[in-house]
Design an enzyme around this catalytic site. Structure first.
Site, short mmCIF file in Angstrom:
data_model
loop_
_atom_site.label_atom_id
_atom_site.label_comp_id
_atom_site.label_asym_id
_atom_site.label_seq_id
_atom_site.Cartn_x
_atom_site.Cartn_y
_atom_site.Cartn_z
N GLY A 30 -26.43 -3.81 15.02
CA GLY A 30 -27.29 -3.62 16.21
C GLY A 30 -28.66 -3.13 15.80
O GLY A 30 -28.78 -2.30 14.90
N ARG B 179 -25.20 -10.83 13.46
CA ARG B 179 -23.84 -10.47 13.06
C ARG B 179 -23.17 -11.71 12.48
O ARG B 179 -23.36 -12.81 12.97
CB ARG B 179 -23.06 -9.93 14.25
CG ARG B 179 -23.58 -8.56 14.69
CD ARG B 179 -22.58 -7.84 15.58
NE ARG B 179 -22.85 -6.40 15.64
CZ ARG B 179 -23.62 -5.82 16.57
NH1 ARG B 179 -24.20 -6.55 17.49
NH2 ARG B 179 -23.80 -4.52 16.56
N ASP C 181 -22.15 1.30 9.91
CA ASP C 181 -20.90 1.25 9.13
C ASP C 181 -20.53 -0.15 8.66
O ASP C 181 -20.15 -0.35 7.50
CB ASP C 181 -19.73 1.70 10.02
CG ASP C 181 -19.59 3.20 9.99
OD1 ASP C 181 -20.12 3.82 9.07
OD2 ASP C 181 -18.94 3.74 10.92
N GLY C 182 -20.60 -1.11 9.59
CA GLY C 182 -20.23 -2.49 9.27
C GLY C 182 -21.12 -3.05 8.18
O GLY C 182 -20.64 -3.67 7.21
N THR D 175 -28.82 2.97 13.18
CA THR D 175 -28.02 2.56 14.36
C THR D 175 -28.20 3.62 15.42
O THR D 175 -28.27 4.80 15.10
CB THR D 175 -26.53 2.39 13.99
OG1 THR D 175 -25.77 2.28 15.20
CG2 THR D 175 -25.97 3.55 13.20
N ASP E 53 -26.13 4.63 17.57
CA ASP E 53 -24.90 5.35 17.94
C ASP E 53 -24.67 6.66 17.20
O ASP E 53 -23.86 7.48 17.63
CB ASP E 53 -23.67 4.46 17.68
CG ASP E 53 -23.63 3.27 18.63
OD1 ASP E 53 -24.37 3.27 19.63
OD2 ASP E 53 -22.85 2.33 18.35
N ASP F 97 -23.03 7.09 14.45
CA ASP F 97 -21.59 7.13 14.16
C ASP F 97 -21.28 6.92 12.68
O ASP F 97 -20.21 6.46 12.32
CB ASP F 97 -20.87 6.06 14.99
CG ASP F 97 -21.39 4.65 14.72
OD1 ASP F 97 -22.42 4.53 14.03
OD2 ASP F 97 -20.78 3.69 15.19
N ARG G 63 -19.53 3.61 21.73
CA ARG G 63 -18.12 3.34 22.01
C ARG G 63 -17.17 4.26 21.25
O ARG G 63 -16.24 4.82 21.81
CB ARG G 63 -17.92 1.90 21.60
CG ARG G 63 -16.57 1.35 21.61
CD ARG G 63 -16.59 -0.06 21.11
NE ARG G 63 -17.81 -0.79 21.51
CZ ARG G 63 -17.89 -2.10 21.57
NH1 ARG G 63 -16.84 -2.82 21.28
NH2 ARG G 63 -19.00 -2.70 21.91
N GLY H 20 -28.71 18.72 31.25
CA GLY H 20 -27.96 19.69 32.07
C GLY H 20 -27.04 18.96 33.04
O GLY H 20 -26.93 19.34 34.22
N GLU I 258 -19.68 4.17 26.98
CA GLU I 258 -19.24 2.81 27.31
C GLU I 258 -17.79 2.56 26.88
O GLU I 258 -17.28 3.21 25.97
CB GLU I 258 -20.15 1.78 26.61
CG GLU I 258 -20.08 1.87 25.10
CD GLU I 258 -20.99 0.89 24.38
OE1 GLU I 258 -21.43 -0.10 24.98
OE2 GLU I 258 -21.25 1.13 23.19
N ARG J 282 -22.93 6.56 42.93
CA ARG J 282 -23.47 5.29 42.42
C ARG J 282 -23.31 5.22 40.91
O ARG J 282 -23.25 6.26 40.25
CB ARG J 282 -24.98 5.17 42.75
CG ARG J 282 -25.28 5.24 44.23
CD ARG J 282 -24.69 4.06 44.97
NE ARG J 282 -24.69 4.28 46.41
CZ ARG J 282 -25.60 3.78 47.24
NH1 ARG J 282 -26.55 3.01 46.77
NH2 ARG J 282 -25.53 4.04 48.53
N ARG K 177 -31.64 0.39 23.33
CA ARG K 177 -32.01 -0.03 21.97
C ARG K 177 -33.51 -0.19 21.79
O ARG K 177 -34.01 -0.19 20.67
CB ARG K 177 -31.37 -1.39 21.65
CG ARG K 177 -29.90 -1.37 21.50
CD ARG K 177 -29.44 -2.65 20.83
NE ARG K 177 -28.01 -2.68 20.71
CZ ARG K 177 -27.31 -1.99 19.80
NH1 ARG K 177 -27.93 -1.23 18.93
NH2 ARG K 177 -26.01 -2.07 19.76
P1 ATP Z 1 -24.06 -1.05 14.72
O1 ATP Z 1 -22.92 -0.07 14.70
O2 ATP Z 1 -25.35 -0.45 15.10
O3 ATP Z 1 -23.76 -2.29 15.50
P2 ATP Z 1 -23.16 -2.08 12.18
O4 ATP Z 1 -23.82 -2.31 10.87
O5 ATP Z 1 -21.93 -1.20 12.16
O6 ATP Z 1 -24.26 -1.54 13.17
P3 ATP Z 1 -21.50 -4.41 12.68
O7 ATP Z 1 -21.66 -5.52 13.65
O8 ATP Z 1 -20.23 -3.62 12.72
O9 ATP Z 1 -22.78 -3.48 12.85
O10 ATP Z 1 -21.62 -5.00 11.20
C1 ATP Z 1 -22.74 -5.77 10.81
C2 ATP Z 1 -22.30 -6.86 9.89
O11 ATP Z 1 -21.70 -6.29 8.72
C3 ATP Z 1 -21.21 -7.79 10.43
O12 ATP Z 1 -21.73 -8.83 11.24
C4 ATP Z 1 -20.62 -8.35 9.15
O13 ATP Z 1 -21.43 -9.40 8.67
C5 ATP Z 1 -20.72 -7.17 8.18
N1 ATP Z 1 -19.42 -6.47 8.08
C6 ATP Z 1 -18.84 -5.68 8.99
N2 ATP Z 1 -17.65 -5.24 8.56
C7 ATP Z 1 -17.45 -5.78 7.35
C8 ATP Z 1 -16.38 -5.72 6.37
N3 ATP Z 1 -15.29 -4.99 6.58
N4 ATP Z 1 -16.54 -6.41 5.22
C9 ATP Z 1 -17.65 -7.13 4.99
N5 ATP Z 1 -18.68 -7.24 5.87
C10 ATP Z 1 -18.58 -6.58 7.03
#
Ligand code: ATP
Length: 320
Positions: free
Chosen positions: A12, A73, A104-105, A126, A128, A130, A172, A186, A223, A244, A253
């Site tokens: 993201g 992604r 993380d991803g 990111t 988040d 996280d 999330r 607050g 969320e 509401r 973002r």
């Molecule tokens: P955000 O949390 O802000 O969305 P992020 O880097 O965690 O950021 P993800 O969509 O989870 O976002 O991961 C980004 C990209 O990293 C994924 O589209 C994928 O290409 C790669 N990726 C995620 N997990 C793995 C994994 N276990 N092994 C290899 N590549 C991965």
């Protein structure tokens, strides 16, 4: 010795990614390196969209939201053949190291590349907040300010109509955005993984507020935890508050990064290049702990769990 460095943004988008890109490029050029960018994150790496850049590329981007080299992604990156293709593309360009700005991803993706022999540095970017290996990520502070701006505006209208507003924010798996926003505003309530909904406690509190003729109530909700429209219906029925819902969504973002995020981005970017100037550089993740810039081996960093902010939760409960 590392001569050529590529940079990408992935996952993201987060405000401050451009400021970090600028810092990496300028620090690299300062150290005499050739600098490259990869468009569209890890997907662009697989497709080979890699371009050399100079200092002009970094002009007037420090304050821009989003990411000028875009993000994408690509779930298939988990497949070894796909990450190998990306590593081969870097080798074709004779690029020695990659800096990835993301969450993380993204770091898992960098870890996969490092297994193919690419030296990778990860920078946490990111909204988040996280990521386990850092106290703070690039973009979190800006997103939090954006949420606060929105909640301030909602308070005006909520107060004029004696309403209860349920406001859904991102995060999330990590309630930092919700909890920090609740504290900063607050708010009368916060619902997130670290601070789950206790319906009866919430209803009791809102009934009391209604009886005291309070002008409005603000509840911040992370969320994907619950259906806020359903909860709004229950609150209206149980407490008498006209209730509401507002989903802030991707609005969180966007926007120009705060000075805090720009400075964090500069510190992270400079550290990433410094690590690549080592005599024997290795794949690492950069972070900040107790206001010190730190770095960890990539395999260690990806296993670190985000420290849930228990102290913050107590503070929220005390001040509500
Ligand atoms: P955000 O949390 O802000 O969305 P992020 O880097 O965690 O950021 P993800 O969509 O989870 O976002 O991961 C980004 C990209 O990293 C994924 O589209 C994928 O290409 C790669 N990726 C995620 N997990 C793995 C994994 N276990 N092994 C290899 N590549 C991965």
């Amino acid at each position: 010795m590392i001569r050529k460095i590529a940079i990408l943004t992935s996952g993201g988008d987060a405000p401050g990614m451009n400021a970090c890109l600028r810092a990496c490029i300028r620090a690299g050029l300062y150290q005499g390196k050739e600098m490259y960018v990869v468009y569209d994150g890890l997907r662009g790496l697989v497709e080979g969209d890699i371009r050399q850049v100079n200092k002009d590329f970094t002009q007037d981007i420090i304050n821009r939201g989003g990411t000028i080299i875009r993000s994408a992604r690509i779930p298939e990156f988990k497949e070894e053949a796909v990450s190998k293709k990306a590593a081969d593309n870097l080798r074709d360009f004779e690029i020695d190291a990659l800096i990835g700005i993301g969450g993380d991803g993204t770091f898992r993706g960098l870890q996969a590349l490092s297994k193919h022999g690419v030296i990778c540095i990860g920078i946490p970017g990111t909204i988040d907040n996280d990521v386990g290996s850092t106290d703070e990520t690039i973009g979190f502070a800006t997103a939090l300010n954006t949420i606060c701006d929105c909640v301030d505006k909602l308070k005006d209208t909520s107060g004029s109509h004696q309403r209860c507003s349920l406001i859904e924010v991102m995060g999330r798996h990590c309630g930092d955005l919700a909890m920090f926003a609740a504290l900063a505003e607050g708010a009368e309530g916060v619902i997130c993984v670290e601070h789950p909904l206790k319906k009866e406690v919430l209803f009791r509190k809102l009934r009391k507020m209604k009886a005291q003729n309070k002008s409005h109530a603000i509840i911040i909700v992370s969320e994907n935890l619950l259906d806020i429209n359903e909860l709004a219906g229950e609150i209206a029925k149980e407490t008498g508050f006209d209730t509401r819902t507002e989903v802030l969504g991707r609005l969180q973002r966007g926007g120009s990064p705060t000075a805090h995020d720009r400075i964090l981005a500069a510190r992270f970017g400079a550290k990433a290049v410094e690590l690549l100037c080592d005599k024997e550089p290795t794949s690492r993740i950069v972070g900040i702990k107790q206001n010190e810039i730190v770095d960890y081996p990539i395999d260690e960093a990806v296993e670190m769990k985000h420290r849930h902010t228990h102290g913050l939760r107590d503070l929220i409960d005390m001040l509500q």
